[in-house]
Design a protein around this motif. Structure first.
Motif, short mmCIF file in Angstrom:
data_model
loop_
_atom_site.label_atom_id
_atom_site.label_comp_id
_atom_site.label_asym_id
_atom_site.label_seq_id
_atom_site.Cartn_x
_atom_site.Cartn_y
_atom_site.Cartn_z
N UNK A 210 -34.19 -2.17 16.45
CA UNK A 210 -33.69 -1.95 15.26
C UNK A 210 -33.64 -3.33 14.51
N UNK A 211 -33.53 -4.37 15.28
CA UNK A 211 -33.23 -5.84 14.88
C UNK A 211 -34.69 -6.32 14.59
N UNK A 212 -35.81 -6.05 15.29
CA UNK A 212 -36.89 -6.38 14.99
C UNK A 212 -37.42 -5.98 13.77
N UNK A 213 -37.23 -4.53 13.62
CA UNK A 213 -37.86 -3.69 12.29
C UNK A 213 -37.08 -4.60 11.06
N UNK A 214 -35.82 -4.85 11.19
CA UNK A 214 -34.97 -5.44 10.13
C UNK A 214 -35.94 -6.83 9.80
N UNK A 215 -36.20 -7.64 10.81
CA UNK A 215 -36.74 -8.98 10.57
C UNK A 215 -38.04 -8.95 9.97
N UNK A 216 -38.67 -7.85 10.47
CA UNK A 216 -40.15 -7.60 9.95
C UNK A 216 -40.06 -7.30 8.47
N UNK A 217 -39.01 -6.58 8.06
CA UNK A 217 -39.00 -6.23 6.80
C UNK A 217 -38.64 -7.09 5.82
N UNK A 218 -37.57 -8.09 6.33
CA UNK A 218 -37.37 -9.51 5.45
C UNK A 218 -38.20 -10.44 5.36
N UNK A 219 -39.39 -10.25 6.30
CA UNK A 219 -40.39 -11.51 6.51
C UNK A 219 -41.60 -10.84 5.41
N UNK A 220 -41.73 -9.40 5.51
CA UNK A 220 -42.87 -9.14 4.47
C UNK A 220 -42.53 -8.82 3.39
N UNK A 221 -41.21 -8.67 2.80
CA UNK A 221 -41.00 -8.45 1.52
C UNK A 221 -40.66 -9.81 0.64
#
Lengths: 221, 221
Positions: A210-221
């Motif tokens: 879950x933390x990876x998914x959130x990090x990825x979201x922040x990174x690409x947005x």
């Protein structure tokens, strides 16, 4: 549920994988490619992961099997979108198979796509499909000699999930040897010890994912 | 066409397999090709088989692995001739690999050659190597859904050895389902239930194998 028979094998697998990755990224989804030997418990891990995370993030699944739709049916029962690929004999998923079916998932509505590869410790590690991360399962019932016998999969994976640890008292497998040999092949490997049967250790895995998914979201947005 | 390419590869393989079979036959050896998923216990079964039969028949072994020589070392410790093939990435043995190493065994002195394939439930079933018989192991820790998910291997095998039955009380696997589904794919499949750990059921397997070797000897002489 859609069942697709994918037969053509593409030469420029990695080029297609890059295209897939771009499409996934534009849709804002994190993609994980889960690999293991047959019967290590991939589908059960995916079921448990969905149950733990489905109220927090939106998940879709691509199931890869030689034949049959049992796994996709199990995932569909959990109420998440799923596509089944039948490889018709091929022992791994490749980028073109994923490319052909990815639009069957509502990508823009999803945060995470889980790809379940064909059960095989060899070729799946060689074929990128456009994933952000590879993870592998190893059932401790398979013994402790797998890292040195199938090194590429351990080298290509970011996470190693040691499953069926409830069977440890009944096997000769040495958990320390598995971990030591795995880290000697890939010192960045993140290792989880879980039992999908008893639930032990699963939250470590799902919290991390879950933390990876959130990090990825922040990174690409 | 890519599909034709695969066909040609398999056709070329089958021609070499026929050559191998002729050479094995002229030497008077029975050849068995043992296949399974990683960690089902192939090497341990071969060790137990050698221990049970080595005073009765002369056995040689060809070990197939992606990498490493652990398995060949285990066999060599039992005092039988063994050759290790490292496939360097290929997920199965093929006829040409066997052709290259077969003369390293003292074939004319042997009654039985056991070939241990790479741990993989898919491609080994597609590639003949010149064997008289294919046999497969399935660890019951892999679950009861394998026959319908990997049908070709069950169809190609003459014997199915259900291993690790000592773990049955600790898993959800349904032994009757495995047997029923396996027989629905291949009604001639000879099924053995064994535990290489406790020794349970092993003599059924080794007695049967010994009788096949003797029959073969009578047939070719």
């Amino acid at each position: 549920m859609k069942v697709r028979l994918v037969t053509n094998i593409l030469e420029a697998n990695d080029r297609i994988a890059e295209q897939n990755k771009k499409i996934f990224k534009e849709a804002g989804v994190f993609v994980i490619n889960i690999m293991s030997a047959p019967g290590a418990g991939k589908t059960t891990l995916i079921e448990k992961t969905i149950q733990a995370l489905k109220d927090k993030i939106k998940i879709g699944v691509i199931e890869g099997d030689i034949a049959g739709t049992d796994d996709a049916q199990r995932i569909e029962n959990l109420g998440v979108p799923v596509v089944q690929i039948n490889t018709g004999g091929a022992c791994h998923l490749d980028a073109n198979m994923i490319h052909e079916v990815m639009s069957d998932l509502p990508l823009k509505e999803l945060d995470l796509v889980i790809i379940e590869n064909v059960g095989n410790l060899v070729c799946p590690a060689e074929f990128k499909v456009g994933e952000d991360m590879k993870a592998m399962l190893l059932s401790i019932a398979e013994g402790d000699d797998k890292p040195l016998k199938y090194p590429l999969m351990f080298q290509e994976s970011s996470a190693l999930i040691l499953n069926k640890i409830d069977l440890l008292p009944y096997t000769n497998a040495n958990l320390d040897k598995i971990k030591k040999d795995s880290l000697s092949l890939n010192r960045n490997l993140k290792i989880f010890e879980v039992s999908c049967k008893t639930g032990e250790g699963l939250s470590n895995w799902t919290n991390w994912l879950q933390s990876l998914v959130k990090k990825h979201k922040r990174f690409i947005l």
